[in-house]
Design an enzyme around this catalytic site. Structure first.
Site, mmCIF file in Angstrom:
data_model
loop_
_atom_site.group_PDB
_atom_site.id
_atom_site.type_symbol
_atom_site.label_atom_id
_atom_site.label_comp_id
_atom_site.label_asym_id
_atom_site.label_seq_id
_atom_site.Cartn_x
_atom_site.Cartn_y
_atom_site.Cartn_z
ATOM 1 N N THR A 1 108.275 88.604 13.598
ATOM 2 C CA THR A 1 107.921 89.220 14.888
ATOM 3 C C THR A 1 109.138 89.868 15.555
ATOM 4 O O THR A 1 109.005 90.544 16.567
ATOM 5 C CB THR A 1 107.288 88.175 15.836
ATOM 6 O OG1 THR A 1 108.029 86.963 15.739
ATOM 7 C CG2 THR A 1 105.853 87.901 15.461
ATOM 8 N N GLY B 1 108.901 78.947 21.527
ATOM 9 C CA GLY B 1 110.203 78.283 21.533
ATOM 10 C C GLY B 1 110.887 78.417 22.864
ATOM 11 O O GLY B 1 110.618 77.664 23.811
ATOM 12 N N ARG B 2 111.776 79.407 22.967
ATOM 13 C CA ARG B 2 112.645 79.541 24.137
ATOM 14 C C ARG B 2 111.944 79.543 25.495
ATOM 15 O O ARG B 2 112.475 78.951 26.438
ATOM 16 C CB ARG B 2 113.536 80.784 23.961
ATOM 17 C CG ARG B 2 114.594 80.558 22.900
ATOM 18 C CD ARG B 2 115.185 81.847 22.403
ATOM 19 N NE ARG B 2 114.243 82.606 21.599
ATOM 20 C CZ ARG B 2 114.540 83.722 20.961
ATOM 21 N NH1 ARG B 2 115.753 84.225 21.037
ATOM 22 N NH2 ARG B 2 113.632 84.343 20.229
ATOM 23 N N THR C 1 111.608 77.952 -8.587
ATOM 24 C CA THR C 1 112.413 77.278 -7.562
ATOM 25 C C THR C 1 111.564 76.889 -6.361
ATOM 26 O O THR C 1 111.696 75.790 -5.813
ATOM 27 C CB THR C 1 113.585 78.198 -7.133
ATOM 28 O OG1 THR C 1 114.353 78.473 -8.298
ATOM 29 C CG2 THR C 1 114.459 77.563 -6.088
HETATM 30 O O1 C5P Z 1 111.958 81.235 20.999
HETATM 31 P P1 C5P Z 1 110.769 81.925 20.396
HETATM 32 O O2 C5P Z 1 109.488 81.658 21.145
HETATM 33 O O3 C5P Z 1 111.023 83.389 20.138
HETATM 34 O O4 C5P Z 1 110.605 81.188 18.976
HETATM 35 C C1 C5P Z 1 109.728 81.635 18.007
HETATM 36 C C2 C5P Z 1 109.851 80.767 16.800
HETATM 37 O O5 C5P Z 1 108.975 81.263 15.809
HETATM 38 C C3 C5P Z 1 111.247 80.749 16.175
HETATM 39 O O6 C5P Z 1 111.458 79.428 15.727
HETATM 40 C C4 C5P Z 1 111.164 81.697 14.996
HETATM 41 O O7 C5P Z 1 111.960 81.275 13.917
HETATM 42 C C5 C5P Z 1 109.692 81.588 14.619
HETATM 43 N N1 C5P Z 1 109.108 82.747 13.943
HETATM 44 C C6 C5P Z 1 109.061 84.019 14.503
HETATM 45 N N2 C5P Z 1 108.488 85.057 13.825
HETATM 46 C C7 C5P Z 1 107.957 84.847 12.607
HETATM 47 C C8 C5P Z 1 107.996 83.559 12.041
HETATM 48 C C9 C5P Z 1 108.563 82.523 12.758
HETATM 49 O O8 C5P Z 1 109.513 84.208 15.629
HETATM 50 N N3 C5P Z 1 107.340 85.829 11.982
#
Ligand code: C5P
Length: 230
Positions: free
Chosen positions: A116, A207-208, A69
């Site tokens: 994380t 992100g945020r 898949t």
């Molecule tokens: O808002 P923030 O900085 O916490 O966003 C982190 C981004 O990284 C999110 O989109 C989250 O899905 C992604 N991510 C994460 N940890 C991982 C893989 C991806 O926080 N191990």
């Protein structure tokens, strides 16, 4: 040339919200992450929009299924011309190998190790892995390397151990980045942009702290300055 090793996570669910962020950040940002929320809501047109704006795209769909898949899904994703894509290392070596075989060198393929947002307690309780988080992450990184992947997604806290166990050029893409004094939210294993730079992260994903800032451009610039100057 903008620094393409700072990836901004577009964790929104509409094209309009995405366009607003991309427009407000303008030329300074060249690499964006499209995750499940946005991709499930708006599909491949999000990627086309970013590419029309000359942005690089990290498609973070964290594929985790049987090898057949994942191979089929990856053969679709490879047609998008994206720059980076994720699978879950927990899907196993065969699954990762199949994904890489289909993708080839079209895009960087990186494996999610432990999220994380996962603490040691969560990992022991829910996944029944009775090691430290670092040991589990390094184990997954070694499996990803064995499967021929380009690197892993991990916390900046684990970069040194991963590079030592794999190779210096094995990519460490690190989310969970929080400038000193900012809100941690649901993340647990966090580091500042400066610490991530000093420890040898290849890419940071933020992100945020940028997209929810009252002034995203100022937040981006501050994080970038910390990241680039270390
Ligand atoms: O808002 P923030 O900085 O916490 O966003 C982190 C981004 O990284 C999110 O989109 C989250 O899905 C992604 N991510 C994460 N940890 C991982 C893989 C991806 O926080 N191990």
């Amino acid at each position: 040339m903008a620094d393409d090793r700072l990836i901004v996570a577009l964790d929104v669910s509409t094209m309009d919200a995405m366009k607003e962020i991309v427009t407000s950040l303008g030329d300074s940002v060249s690499f964006y992450k499209v995750g499940m929320e946005l991709f499930y809501a708006e599909g491949a047109k999000t990627i086309r929009f970013l590419q029309e704006q000359n942005k690089q795209v990290f498609l973070d769909l964290k594929l985790h299924d049987i090898p057949n898949t994942v191979r089929s899904a990856m053969s679709v994703l490879r047609t998008f011309g994206i720059d980076m894509v994720t699978v879950h290392a927990a899907g196993g070596v065969e699954m990762m190998r199949e994904a890489k075989k289909v993708l080839g060198d079209q895009a960087k393929l990186v494996a999610v190790t432990q999220l994380t947002s996962t603490s040691e307690e969560d990992m022991r309780d829910c996944q029944n892995i009775q090691t430290t988080v670092s040991e589990s992450v390094v184990n997954y990184a070694c499996k990803a390397k064995e499967a021929g992947l380009d690197g892993v997604v991990c916390s900046a806290q684990e970069v040194k151990l991963i590079k030592a166990a794999t190779s210096e050029d094995f990519l460490c893409v690190t989310p969970g980045i929080r400038p000193a004094g900012s809100e941690i939210g649901d993340q647990k294993r966090v580091m500042t942009p400066q610490e991530a730079h000093q420890i040898g992260s290849d890419y940071i994903v933020v992100g945020r702290p940028i997209t929810r800032a009252t002034d995203p451009v100022a937040a981006y610039r501050a994080i970038k300055a910390e990241w680039v100057n270390g």
